[in-house]
Design an enzyme around this catalytic site. Sequence first.
Site, PDB file in Angstrom:
ATOM      1  N   GLN A   1      15.433 -19.435 -20.640  1.00  0.00           N
ATOM      2  CA  GLN A   1      15.874 -19.349 -22.031  1.00  0.00           C
ATOM      3  C   GLN A   1      15.877 -17.909 -22.524  1.00  0.00           C
ATOM      4  O   GLN A   1      14.824 -17.281 -22.612  1.00  0.00           O
ATOM      5  CB  GLN A   1      14.922 -20.182 -22.912  1.00  0.00           C
ATOM      6  CG  GLN A   1      15.247 -20.110 -24.385  1.00  0.00           C
ATOM      7  CD  GLN A   1      14.183 -20.785 -25.244  1.00  0.00           C
ATOM      8  OE1 GLN A   1      13.017 -20.909 -24.841  1.00  0.00           O
ATOM      9  NE2 GLN A   1      14.567 -21.230 -26.422  1.00  0.00           N
ATOM     10  N   GLY A   2      17.046 -17.404 -22.843  1.00  0.00           N
ATOM     11  CA  GLY A   2      17.156 -16.025 -23.296  1.00  0.00           C
ATOM     12  C   GLY A   2      17.380 -15.920 -24.792  1.00  0.00           C
ATOM     13  O   GLY A   2      18.502 -15.680 -25.245  1.00  0.00           O
ATOM     14  N   TYR A   3      16.328 -16.094 -25.546  1.00  0.00           N
ATOM     15  CA  TYR A   3      16.403 -15.954 -27.000  1.00  0.00           C
ATOM     16  C   TYR A   3      15.755 -14.640 -27.440  1.00  0.00           C
ATOM     17  O   TYR A   3      16.389 -13.760 -27.981  1.00  0.00           O
ATOM     18  CB  TYR A   3      15.661 -17.104 -27.693  1.00  0.00           C
ATOM     19  CG  TYR A   3      16.417 -18.398 -27.850  1.00  0.00           C
ATOM     20  CD1 TYR A   3      17.541 -18.686 -27.089  1.00  0.00           C
ATOM     21  CD2 TYR A   3      15.989 -19.349 -28.779  1.00  0.00           C
ATOM     22  CE1 TYR A   3      18.210 -19.893 -27.245  1.00  0.00           C
ATOM     23  CE2 TYR A   3      16.654 -20.554 -28.942  1.00  0.00           C
ATOM     24  CZ  TYR A   3      17.762 -20.824 -28.174  1.00  0.00           C
ATOM     25  OH  TYR A   3      18.407 -22.009 -28.342  1.00  0.00           O
ATOM     26  N   SER A   4      14.450 -14.533 -27.199  1.00  0.00           N
ATOM     27  CA  SER A   4      13.678 -13.421 -27.765  1.00  0.00           C
ATOM     28  C   SER A   4      14.119 -12.069 -27.221  1.00  0.00           C
ATOM     29  O   SER A   4      14.528 -11.949 -26.066  1.00  0.00           O
ATOM     30  CB  SER A   4      12.197 -13.593 -27.453  1.00  0.00           C
ATOM     31  OG  SER A   4      11.759 -14.857 -27.854  1.00  0.00           O
TER      32      SER A   4
ATOM     33  N   GLU B   1      13.766 -30.825 -31.125  1.00  0.00           N
ATOM     34  CA  GLU B   1      12.411 -30.770 -30.565  1.00  0.00           C
ATOM     35  C   GLU B   1      11.856 -32.177 -30.474  1.00  0.00           C
ATOM     36  O   GLU B   1      11.999 -32.974 -31.380  1.00  0.00           O
ATOM     37  CB  GLU B   1      11.502 -29.922 -31.466  1.00  0.00           C
ATOM     38  CG  GLU B   1      11.744 -28.446 -31.369  1.00  0.00           C
ATOM     39  CD  GLU B   1      11.100 -27.832 -30.138  1.00  0.00           C
ATOM     40  OE1 GLU B   1      10.592 -28.597 -29.302  1.00  0.00           O
ATOM     41  OE2 GLU B   1      11.145 -26.587 -30.043  1.00  0.00           O
TER      42      GLU B   1
ATOM     43  N   SER C   1       5.943 -19.604 -33.393  1.00  0.00           N
ATOM     44  CA  SER C   1       4.501 -19.414 -33.565  1.00  0.00           C
ATOM     45  C   SER C   1       3.977 -20.395 -34.607  1.00  0.00           C
ATOM     46  O   SER C   1       4.735 -20.926 -35.429  1.00  0.00           O
ATOM     47  CB  SER C   1       4.211 -17.982 -34.021  1.00  0.00           C
ATOM     48  OG  SER C   1       4.541 -17.850 -35.393  1.00  0.00           O
ATOM     49  N   ASN C   2       2.681 -20.624 -34.590  1.00  0.00           N
ATOM     50  CA  ASN C   2       2.124 -21.586 -35.537  1.00  0.00           C
ATOM     51  C   ASN C   2       2.271 -21.117 -36.984  1.00  0.00           C
ATOM     52  O   ASN C   2       2.337 -21.940 -37.889  1.00  0.00           O
ATOM     53  CB  ASN C   2       0.659 -21.882 -35.178  1.00  0.00           C
ATOM     54  CG  ASN C   2       0.576 -22.791 -33.960  1.00  0.00           C
ATOM     55  OD1 ASN C   2       1.533 -22.893 -33.186  1.00  0.00           O
ATOM     56  ND2 ASN C   2      -0.550 -23.458 -33.798  1.00  0.00           N
ATOM     57  N   GLU C   3       2.354 -19.801 -37.167  1.00  0.00           N
ATOM     58  CA  GLU C   3       2.610 -19.308 -38.527  1.00  0.00           C
ATOM     59  C   GLU C   3       4.020 -19.725 -38.963  1.00  0.00           C
ATOM     60  O   GLU C   3       4.226 -20.192 -40.086  1.00  0.00           O
ATOM     61  CB  GLU C   3       2.481 -17.781 -38.579  1.00  0.00           C
ATOM     62  CG  GLU C   3       1.050 -17.267 -38.456  1.00  0.00           C
ATOM     63  CD  GLU C   3       0.502 -17.323 -37.026  1.00  0.00           C
ATOM     64  OE1 GLU C   3       1.316 -17.296 -36.076  1.00  0.00           O
ATOM     65  OE2 GLU C   3      -0.724 -17.418 -36.856  1.00  0.00           O
TER      66      GLU C   3
HETATM   67  C1  LIG Z   1       3.990 -16.960 -22.613  1.00  0.00           C
HETATM   68  C2  LIG Z   1       5.224 -16.841 -23.453  1.00  0.00           C
HETATM   69  C3  LIG Z   1       6.410 -17.363 -22.989  1.00  0.00           C
HETATM   70  C4  LIG Z   1       7.583 -17.197 -23.713  1.00  0.00           C
HETATM   71  N1  LIG Z   1       8.761 -17.668 -23.180  1.00  0.00           N
HETATM   72  C5  LIG Z   1       9.924 -17.400 -23.813  1.00  0.00           C
HETATM   73  C6  LIG Z   1      11.183 -17.750 -23.228  1.00  0.00           C
HETATM   74  O1  LIG Z   1      11.240 -18.330 -22.148  1.00  0.00           O
HETATM   75  N2  LIG Z   1      12.308 -17.416 -23.871  1.00  0.00           N
HETATM   76  C7  LIG Z   1      12.310 -16.778 -25.072  1.00  0.00           C
HETATM   77  O2  LIG Z   1      13.365 -16.529 -25.609  1.00  0.00           O
HETATM   78  N3  LIG Z   1      11.144 -16.428 -25.665  1.00  0.00           N
HETATM   79  C8  LIG Z   1       9.950 -16.719 -25.070  1.00  0.00           C
HETATM   80  N4  LIG Z   1       8.754 -16.338 -25.645  1.00  0.00           N
HETATM   81  C9  LIG Z   1       8.786 -15.547 -26.871  1.00  0.00           C
HETATM   82  C10 LIG Z   1       8.339 -16.305 -28.102  1.00  0.00           C
HETATM   83  O3  LIG Z   1       9.355 -17.139 -28.519  1.00  0.00           O
HETATM   84  C11 LIG Z   1       7.960 -15.251 -29.156  1.00  0.00           C
HETATM   85  O4  LIG Z   1       6.759 -14.660 -28.718  1.00  0.00           O
HETATM   86  C12 LIG Z   1       7.772 -15.831 -30.525  1.00  0.00           C
HETATM   87  O5  LIG Z   1       8.991 -16.169 -31.074  1.00  0.00           O
HETATM   88  C13 LIG Z   1       7.072 -14.847 -31.466  1.00  0.00           C
HETATM   89  O6  LIG Z   1       7.734 -13.622 -31.489  1.00  0.00           O
HETATM   90  P1  LIG Z   1       6.979 -12.253 -31.221  1.00  0.00           P
HETATM   91  O7  LIG Z   1       6.133 -12.422 -30.051  1.00  0.00           O
HETATM   92  O8  LIG Z   1       7.977 -11.185 -31.215  1.00  0.00           O
HETATM   93  O9  LIG Z   1       6.005 -12.089 -32.452  1.00  0.00           O
HETATM   94  P2  LIG Z   1       6.415 -11.548 -33.895  1.00  0.00           P
HETATM   95  O10 LIG Z   1       7.564 -12.309 -34.394  1.00  0.00           O
HETATM   96  O11 LIG Z   1       6.479 -10.092 -33.880  1.00  0.00           O
HETATM   97  O12 LIG Z   1       5.153 -12.025 -34.728  1.00  0.00           O
HETATM   98  C14 LIG Z   1       3.909 -11.343 -34.740  1.00  0.00           C
HETATM   99  C15 LIG Z   1       2.966 -12.122 -35.598  1.00  0.00           C
HETATM  100  O13 LIG Z   1       3.471 -12.228 -36.920  1.00  0.00           O
HETATM  101  C16 LIG Z   1       3.598 -13.581 -37.297  1.00  0.00           C
HETATM  102  N5  LIG Z   1       4.759 -13.728 -38.187  1.00  0.00           N
HETATM  103  C17 LIG Z   1       6.026 -13.332 -37.942  1.00  0.00           C
HETATM  104  N6  LIG Z   1       6.813 -13.636 -38.989  1.00  0.00           N
HETATM  105  C18 LIG Z   1       6.026 -14.249 -39.892  1.00  0.00           C
HETATM  106  C19 LIG Z   1       6.263 -14.798 -41.194  1.00  0.00           C
HETATM  107  N7  LIG Z   1       7.465 -14.789 -41.763  1.00  0.00           N
HETATM  108  N8  LIG Z   1       5.209 -15.359 -41.851  1.00  0.00           N
HETATM  109  C20 LIG Z   1       3.972 -15.377 -41.288  1.00  0.00           C
HETATM  110  N9  LIG Z   1       3.701 -14.862 -40.073  1.00  0.00           N
HETATM  111  C21 LIG Z   1       4.727 -14.308 -39.395  1.00  0.00           C
HETATM  112  C22 LIG Z   1       3.740 -14.334 -36.013  1.00  0.00           C
HETATM  113  O14 LIG Z   1       3.390 -15.687 -36.144  1.00  0.00           O
HETATM  114  C23 LIG Z   1       2.798 -13.569 -35.121  1.00  0.00           C
HETATM  115  O15 LIG Z   1       1.498 -13.994 -35.346  1.00  0.00           O
HETATM  116  C24 LIG Z   1       7.562 -16.521 -24.951  1.00  0.00           C
HETATM  117  C25 LIG Z   1       6.356 -16.032 -25.440  1.00  0.00           C
HETATM  118  C26 LIG Z   1       5.188 -16.181 -24.707  1.00  0.00           C
HETATM  119  C27 LIG Z   1       3.909 -15.627 -25.251  1.00  0.00           C
END
Ligand SMILES: Cc1cc2nc3c(=O)[nH]c(=O)nc-3n(C[C@H](O)[C@H](O)[C@H](O)COP(=O)(O)OP(=O)(O)OC[C@H]3O[C@@H](n4cnc5c(N)ncnc54)[C@H](O)[C@@H]3O)c2cc1C
Lengths: 393, 373
Positions: free
Chosen positions: A126-129, A245, A378-380
Amino acid sequence: MDLNYSAEELAFRDQIRAWLDANLPDDLRRKVADYERLSKEDLARWHRILARAGWVAPAWPREWGGTGWSVAQRYIFEEECGYVGAPPLIPFGPTMCAAVLLRFGTEAQKKRFLPRIYNGDDFWCQGYSEPGSGSDLASLKTRAVRREDHYVVNGQKTWTTLAHYADWIFCLVRTDPNVEKRQEGISFLLIDMKTPGISVRPLILMDGEHEVNEVFFDDVKVPVENLVHEEGKGWTVAKYLLGHERLTTGRIGASKRELARLKEIASKQMKDGRPLMEEARFRDKVSRVEVELTALEITNLRFLDQLRSGRVPGAEVSMLKIRGTEIQQTLTELMMQAVGPLAQPFRPLGGAGDFDEFAAGLAPRYCNFRKTTIYAGSNEIQRNIISKAILGL
Amino acid sequence: MNFDYNEEQQLLADSVRRFIRKDYDFESRRKIVASAEGWSEKIWGTFAEMGLLGLPLSPDYGGFGGGAVDLMSVMELFGEALVVEPYLATVGLGAQFVARAGTAAQKKRILPRVVEGKLKMAFAQTEKDARYNLAHVAATARKAGGGWQLDGGKCAVIGAPIAEMLVVSARSADTGGISLFLVEREAKGMALKPYRTVDELRAADISLKGVTVGADALLGKEGAALALIEEVVDYATALLCAEAVGAIKYANDATLEYMKTRKQFGVPIGMFQALQHRMVDMVISYEQAKSMACLACTKADAASDARERARSISAAKIKIADACRHVSQESVQLHGAMGMTEELKVSHSFRRLTMIAQQFGDADHHLERFAKA
Ligand SMILES: Cc1cc2nc3c(=O)[nH]c(=O)nc-3n(C[C@H](O)[C@H](O)[C@H](O)COP(=O)(O)OP(=O)(O)OC[C@H]3O[C@@H](n4cnc5c(N)ncnc54)[C@H](O)[C@@H]3O)c2cc1C
């Protein structure tokens, strides 16, 4: 009110249990039970066993290989697989990409991809992030420019789970940077990982394991027929997938197994000459997580019941994700605490270690499970969804 | 009342801070951890030059006669930098046993070498099934020849692969009580299975098979070491609390910085109130951890009796363990996926804090001890 499964549902559950008992290979069962990392081949083997039984994709329409099961049956099936400790069916292909293709794909796309997903011929990721786009996915920058019959893709994805196993990646890309609403310039592309210009670089997580990657796109040519839905409608697709989901996000079955495991560990660990499990302080924590799990299971069944009577699950799934992941994390933490000083060893130096390897795996596992409250929204972000969608705040 | 460090303590802290800035940034630490030895001889030499190894030891042996409070700032700074050298094992445990219970000859033989950086020590105490119970010692000591024969097994001995000398606890066949012995790491019959710990220290499981040591290896009175073990482990626990405060400070500083720089939805994530309150709670955890480390170190130096010392230090360890869990978990969560990576120091402070929460007893262990003491 009746909190129990019907007689038919129970019979179905028994049938699934018996089948799993007979068909889950011992070595895979052991690997999962010992928390060993599963190889691509391990995952593929289980996938093929399910495919032979016709159970890779219960939710798909029958014509493509679905089972025609009710939502309750589907739920039972997945939870039983988790409970027995079957290898996971990696969701990127059978659950995610397939759901998108079934809803938005052309006939040709379905014919081309679905059978291969079903049979496990293609492994998907999955290429989202992206580095700058995690929670705020719509800010993504990976660019796709249309040139005649193909797109040229440039940019970077990150945290891509198992990209190093993958044959294909489904991506959200920006096809139009000049739109007012940034959600509107996004498209959903299917990209062959073997295409020239793609490189995959491992990212090592703090448990020392390689499960996620960076994926770089350097002038990658993607045929236009790999566009799903219309150009610029990628966000609709992504939102559909989110709404799609499943009600198994809580992972009740797997957590039940882990709970049993925790009790087993705590019964073997000694404290002052008696099993740790007999010590009230620790036992209360085990009881508490069991009660949490019971509450989540019944909540899950309530949502399931609502779904059965035609209500589409919305933000309820977010609740399951929040509590389900918290429970998973608590379980890994209690296991680590249960073994006390034996959780310290990580890697032996020079020759085999003497330490209890299972116990030594528990702290890295605890570390690894911190991911569950971060990924898949994320849970947030899940709390934001609930406060907006359910509470209207 | 005065919570400030005195001038000497300030100067010491400043010089340690300078040293860490210069020689122990995260990159340097990464190299040390990746090396075959897992510690740096050069760094250890610097510790000796700076007087850190003799800090709590008597001037009679080249030390400075400092107390736990004098070591607090050092431990905090080591915690912040995630120092992996066996400072606590040597200075907080091994040498303390000698300083507190050794004969004049033993002190003379060992302490100057510790001060000069020529001898590193470790405390071989924990056994399988002992958990955190210091009285659970099944290894045996039998009189043999003019000395002793030791048999049994020890586990999770931090610093053992690096130490030249171990303090080994064993139960005396005659008295049934616990005794302590000084044992060279290279002693015949002693086999180490070394490993890296989750938080990148070096440790080992040890088997003792007919290890013979001389009469002068006995440390303190035969069969009467339990009270001393309690005392020294309390002392080391107090120092560990200070180390935790430093690691918590690092995790908080890094997270706060990240909240100000990481942008999502067009703003720094620190703009989200849901996260602001989380950060505030982390800072409260830090302040309380710091207070409890002050309590632990002052009581390690000057408790009126063993009971008061045990209660205070257990109380500190309970709060510290809670703070370690709270801050480590939140620091990773607020970093998002970045916080999960090996590459980022915050995943290393996470692991260190996770292990500190359990080292010398987790919160449950100390809750029980607090109530019973
Ligand atoms: C082990 C693992 C596997 C993954 N696999 C994939 C994958 O296969 N494909 C893919 O596309 N992505 C994948 N991800 C990425 C995942 O989807 C992102 O980590 C996630 O969306 C959070 O983004 P970020 O890590 O950039 O954190 P950020 O978005 O930078 O967030 C940092 C912190 O701020 C909080 N935050 C952000 N915005 C808000 C808000 N508006 N209000 C309150 N809190 C907020 C977050 O909850 C977090 O605690 C994976 C991540 C992990 C850890």
